[in-house]
Design an enzyme around this catalytic site. Structure first.
Site, PDB file in Angstrom:
ATOM      1  N   HIS A 177       0.819  -1.246   0.021  1.00 41.50           N
ATOM      2  CA  HIS A 177      -0.242  -0.150  -0.066  1.00 41.50           C
ATOM      3  C   HIS A 177       0.840   1.228  -0.052  1.00 41.50           C
ATOM      4  O   HIS A 177       0.233   2.263  -0.005  1.00 41.50           O
ATOM      5  CB  HIS A 177      -0.750  -0.072   1.215  1.00 41.50           C
ATOM      6  CG  HIS A 177      -2.232  -0.826   1.217  1.00 41.50           C
ATOM      7  ND1 HIS A 177      -1.910  -2.200   1.235  1.00 41.50           N
ATOM      8  CD2 HIS A 177      -3.362  -0.915   0.795  1.00 41.50           C
ATOM      9  CE1 HIS A 177      -2.875  -2.866   1.147  1.00 41.50           C
ATOM     10  NE2 HIS A 177      -4.018  -2.037   0.771  1.00 41.50           N
ATOM     11  N   ALA A 178       2.165   1.241   0.011  1.00 43.09           N
ATOM     12  CA  ALA A 178       3.191   2.290   0.108  1.00 43.09           C
ATOM     13  C   ALA A 178       2.872   3.256  -1.172  1.00 43.09           C
ATOM     14  O   ALA A 178       3.276   4.282  -1.002  1.00 43.09           O
ATOM     15  CB  ALA A 178       4.455   1.820   0.416  1.00 43.09           C
TER      16      ALA A 178
END
Length: 166
Positions: A100-101
């Site tokens: 999700h970065a």
């Protein structure tokens, strides 16, 4: 010893933090844990780690890693974190984002026109931000390394370390 930043915020994925932390150390670099503030952060599992310093205090870095989990949603809200991410990217230093970065990359304005990957639930976010999404475990585009999830950690870190070693 060259310092490699690793961003941290609450609800980080501990696998995506610990594996890079020790791989960076093993490769002869100094991991520097950076949060929106210099304080303890809790992982999704309850595991905790203290950030060495705040993003505002971050020194010159040789590269920067962004673990996933839900932490990127907190990281992207910090102007100081986004400034740090942009600084590292602008210097052409290795920048790694897993799972999700990609949300942090989107908020920093670094996705448009770049080949990227990420966890399947943020595919639309990456695409809508102008990213050229690839359905691959690990994607390298210049100084940017992105990966889909924990299962891709070995390839993600190999690619990141190769960029560091030039």
């Amino acid at each position: 010893m060259e310092r490699i930043g690793i961003l941290l915020a609450d609800l980080f994925d501990e696998r995506e933090f610990l594996y890079p932390y020790y791989r960076v150390q093993e490769a002869g670099y100094r991991p520097l844990v950076i949060g929106p503030e210099a304080r303890e952060y809790r992982a999704k599992s309850g595991f905790a780690w203290k950030a060495d310093l705040s993003a505002k205090e971050a020194p010159e870095l040789g590269g920067l890693l962004i673990p996933g989990g839900f932490a990127p949603d907190y990281l992207r809200r910090s102007p100081e974190v986004l400034s740090l991410v942009r600084r590292v990217a602008g210097e052409g230093k290795p920048l790694g984002a897993i799972c999700h970065a990609g949300w942090v990359l989107i908020s920093a304005g670094l996705v448009r026109g770049r080949r990227v990957t990420g966890f399947r639930s943020i595919r639309d976010d990456l695409t809508n931000a102008g990213g050229l999404y690839r359905e691959e475990g690990v994607v390298v585009d210049g100084n940017l390394v992105t990966a889909q999830g924990p299962q891709d950690l070995p390839g993600f870190m190999r690619a990141f370390l190769e960029l560091l070693q030039g």
